[in-house]
Design an enzyme around this catalytic site. Structure first.
Site, PDB file in Angstrom:
ATOM      1  N   ARG A   1      40.127  33.782  39.757  1.00 19.23           N
ATOM      2  CA  ARG A   1      38.808  34.405  39.575  1.00 19.23           C
ATOM      3  C   ARG A   1      38.172  33.941  38.269  1.00 19.23           C
ATOM      4  O   ARG A   1      36.947  33.844  38.163  1.00 19.23           O
ATOM      5  CB  ARG A   1      38.940  35.931  39.617  1.00 19.23           C
ATOM      6  CG  ARG A   1      39.232  36.467  41.010  1.00 19.23           C
ATOM      7  CD  ARG A   1      39.575  37.943  41.000  1.00 19.23           C
ATOM      8  NE  ARG A   1      38.542  38.786  40.414  1.00 19.23           N
ATOM      9  CZ  ARG A   1      37.439  39.178  41.049  1.00 19.23           C
ATOM     10  NH1 ARG A   1      37.219  38.792  42.295  1.00 19.23           N
ATOM     11  NH2 ARG A   1      36.560  39.963  40.454  1.00 19.23           N
TER      12      ARG A   1
ATOM     13  N   GLY B   1      30.917  36.870  38.161  1.00 14.32           N
ATOM     14  CA  GLY B   1      29.971  36.459  37.137  1.00 14.32           C
ATOM     15  C   GLY B   1      28.559  36.998  37.271  1.00 14.32           C
ATOM     16  O   GLY B   1      27.695  36.664  36.460  1.00 14.32           O
ATOM     17  N   GLY B   2      28.299  37.842  38.257  1.00 14.14           N
ATOM     18  CA  GLY B   2      26.955  38.378  38.432  1.00 14.14           C
ATOM     19  C   GLY B   2      26.466  39.140  37.218  1.00 14.14           C
ATOM     20  O   GLY B   2      25.370  38.899  36.702  1.00 14.14           O
ATOM     21  N   LYS B   3      27.284  40.067  36.738  1.00 11.70           N
ATOM     22  CA  LYS B   3      26.876  40.875  35.591  1.00 11.70           C
ATOM     23  C   LYS B   3      26.925  40.053  34.303  1.00 11.70           C
ATOM     24  O   LYS B   3      26.135  40.287  33.383  1.00 11.70           O
ATOM     25  CB  LYS B   3      27.753  42.125  35.500  1.00 11.70           C
ATOM     26  CG  LYS B   3      27.604  43.026  36.736  1.00 11.70           C
ATOM     27  CD  LYS B   3      28.555  44.207  36.708  1.00 11.70           C
ATOM     28  CE  LYS B   3      28.447  45.031  37.977  1.00 11.70           C
ATOM     29  NZ  LYS B   3      28.941  44.323  39.175  1.00 11.70           N
TER      30      LYS B   3
ATOM     31  N   CYS C   1      32.007  50.341  42.116  1.00 14.56           N
ATOM     32  CA  CYS C   1      31.326  50.273  43.413  1.00 14.56           C
ATOM     33  C   CYS C   1      31.983  51.283  44.340  1.00 14.56           C
ATOM     34  O   CYS C   1      32.419  50.959  45.443  1.00 14.56           O
ATOM     35  CB  CYS C   1      31.353  48.856  43.989  1.00 14.56           C
ATOM     36  SG  CYS C   1      32.990  48.144  44.145  1.00 14.56           S
TER      37      CYS C   1
ATOM     38  N   ASP D   1      44.383  40.343  29.553  1.00 16.51           N
ATOM     39  CA  ASP D   1      44.508  41.735  29.942  1.00 16.51           C
ATOM     40  C   ASP D   1      43.775  42.580  28.898  1.00 16.51           C
ATOM     41  O   ASP D   1      43.720  42.195  27.721  1.00 16.51           O
ATOM     42  CB  ASP D   1      45.990  42.124  29.979  1.00 16.51           C
ATOM     43  CG  ASP D   1      46.201  43.533  30.475  1.00 16.51           C
ATOM     44  OD1 ASP D   1      46.291  43.715  31.707  1.00 16.51           O
ATOM     45  OD2 ASP D   1      46.258  44.469  29.644  1.00 16.51           O
TER      46      ASP D   1
ATOM     47  N   ASP E   1      33.086  47.000  34.342  1.00 13.05           N
ATOM     48  CA  ASP E   1      32.874  47.125  35.787  1.00 13.05           C
ATOM     49  C   ASP E   1      34.276  47.204  36.396  1.00 13.05           C
ATOM     50  O   ASP E   1      34.877  46.192  36.736  1.00 13.05           O
ATOM     51  CB  ASP E   1      32.087  45.923  36.308  1.00 13.05           C
ATOM     52  CG  ASP E   1      31.735  46.064  37.774  1.00 13.05           C
ATOM     53  OD1 ASP E   1      31.299  47.163  38.170  1.00 13.05           O
ATOM     54  OD2 ASP E   1      31.905  45.090  38.524  1.00 13.05           O
TER      55      ASP E   1
ATOM     56  N   ALA F   1      35.738  42.849  32.786  1.00 15.04           N
ATOM     57  CA  ALA F   1      36.291  42.429  34.090  1.00 15.04           C
ATOM     58  C   ALA F   1      35.183  41.669  34.801  1.00 15.04           C
ATOM     59  O   ALA F   1      34.518  42.181  35.686  1.00 15.04           O
ATOM     60  CB  ALA F   1      36.750  43.643  34.900  1.00 15.04           C
ATOM     61  N   ALA F   2      34.975  40.414  34.407  1.00 16.66           N
ATOM     62  CA  ALA F   2      33.695  39.743  34.607  1.00 16.66           C
ATOM     63  C   ALA F   2      33.529  38.967  35.905  1.00 16.66           C
ATOM     64  O   ALA F   2      32.402  38.723  36.331  1.00 16.66           O
ATOM     65  CB  ALA F   2      33.425  38.805  33.428  1.00 16.66           C
TER      66      ALA F   2
END
Length: 458
Positions: A138, A113-115, A230, A160, A177, A109-110
């Site tokens: 997204r 794009g931070g991770k 989070c 998915d 994530d 679930a990218a």
């Protein structure tokens, strides 16, 4: 500072979790401004361009003294750094401690794009990242951020989790994530506070369970699964680890913590033994709320190696033959490349991961891969912006350093007069980092910055 408006049930749960005294510090932290943190792209920049201090658990992460106007910084658009919340950067410490083998990684679930850019950095030119995001809008942001990061070691997919069933045992590392109730974002996201309710937590937990049920088998024998959210509650964190270990065989992994970091370790008792989770509270760390747990697949678990296919067949992509690939590498100054054609545009991909790419292509909905180089008309290239901001060589093209004002005009895609020394294609740089192409036609200069990426008037 923001006004603290918290659901009574959330308050009750957090007092139970932290105790009354510690909860008061927690609630006070929610009224403070969020710290601004960035992570450098070590392939493009060595030193932090702003005043700040290094994040304790990250070699490339920095907490800044004040928030700059990132949109007006050409280095941001050049992929020199990523604005990423400090707690989630802890994933780099996990990778460092475990010395995770550089193979094929999946960020399920990218977006935004931070991770993914963090994983891409870790893999460097020795690994391959599949960055997946199911929501189209997204997915576009994810694609843009990986292009700007410029390493060319990624595949962007839009699927998915259920669509990954043909890739069981395929990945050396899977990062989940998970979409969550966002309790850890209460300081910076007032909407997350408004949306929170016990029912919303239950809804998120159900969604997370579905994702884990579909993704738990994707890790190959000896590989790792990283689960993160989070949020703070046990329903979306420890309970998910219990569910995962009840459905799939996993082994416990414990991460060493420096007491100065003030990260809280929790234990998860399961029928398979004790597993570990790590919580980041905003009143203890210089970051937002975060939870992470790491698990390892047993060595004897199923592993799938992609099989070489005799003939590559695809509705849109055309495989470039080996002789032409070698010729293109020599011409462009690249090495060990496999090229594909899409709408007459060349895409460069690391040759060592060709078989894996073709396996993924036949299983998933591909949105981008490698680096788009551009189109070729006889002997002249029409280079893509992706090539400009990549770390690949730009052999045969002239470059010109420009000022901040000139760079911002270029990024706004405005007409401008530049005192260019060369005619034809010119690669513009700012502080020696490429930001894009112009073509000097003598009587005018054409700006080739992507229209959809341009800076709006500020």
């Amino acid at each position: 500072m923001s006004e603290v408006n918290i659901h009574p049930e959330f308050q009750k749960r957090m007092i139970h979790q932290l105790g009354k005294v510690d909860y008061q510090q927690f609630e006070l932290a929610l009224s403070e401004d969020s710290p601004t943190t960035i992570r450098l792209n070590p392939f493009k920049i060595e030193n932090c361009p702003f005043e700040g201090k290094e994040i304790a658990w990250s070699q490339h992460g920095f907490s800044l003294e004040k928030r700059p106007a990132f949109t007006l910084d050409p280095l941001f658009h050049a992929g020199a750094y990523y604005v990423q919340e400090a707690s989630s950067v802890f994933i780099s410490e996990v990778l460092r401690q475990l010395q995770v083998p550089k193979g094929i990684f999946l960020d399920l679930a990218a977006a935004p794009g931070g991770k993914s850019t963090l994983l891409s950095t870790y893999l460097s030119q020795d690994g391959l990242l599949v960055a997946n995001e199911v929501i189209q809008s997204r997915n576009q942001i994810l694609k843009e951020n990986l292009i700007k990061w410029g390493l060319g070691n990624s595949i962007v997919t839009q699927n998915d989790p259920a669509h990954f069933q043909d890739l069981e045992g395929f990945f050396d590392l899977v990062l989940i994530d998970a979409p969550c109730s966002g309790e850890g974002m209460f300081r910076k996201d007032l909407e997350a506070r408004k949306e929170w309710s016990p029912d919303h937590v239950r809804l998120c937990a159900g969604r997370q369970q579905r994702i884990l049920d579909q993704a738990g088998g994707l890790v190959k024998g000896g590989g790792y699964l990283i689960y993160s959210t989070c949020t703070f509650n046990e329903q979306e964190n420890e309970e998910m680890i219990r569910f995962l270990t009840s459905e799939f065989a996993y082994e416990s992994v414990r991460i060493e913590l420096n007491p100065d970091w003030q990260i809280e370790e929790s234990t998860v008792q399961t029928e398979e033994g004790t597993f570990f989770g790590y919580r980041f509270y905003p009143h203890r760390v210089e970051g937002e709320g975060f939870f992470i747990s790491v698990l390892k697949r047993p060595e004897d678990a199923f592993s799938m190696e992609p099989k070489k296919k005799k003939d590559f067949k695809h509705q849109f992509l055309k495989l470039v033959d080996e002789k032409t690939c070698l010729s293109l590498d020599e011409e462009l100054g690249f090495e060990n490349s496999q090229y594909y054609l899409l709408n007459d545009s060349y895409f460069r991909f690391p040759e060592m991961w060709k078989t894996h790419l073709e396996q993924v292509i036949h299983s998933l909905n591909i949105r981008y891969f490698g680096t788009e180089i551009g189109k070729k008309q006889k002997t002249e290239w029409i280079p893509s912006h992706d090539w400009a901001v990549s770390i690949l060589p730009k052999k045969g093209f002239s470059t010109q350093e420009i000022s901040l004002e000139e760079a911002l005009e270029f990024l706004r895609k405005n007409d401008q007069e530049l005192n260019l020394k060369e005619s034809g294609w010119v690669l513009l740089t700012f502080q020696n980092l490429p930001i894009g192409w112009v073509k000097n036609l003598g009587n005018r200069i054409n700006n080739y910055y992507p229209k959809e990426w341009r800076i709006r008037n500020l």
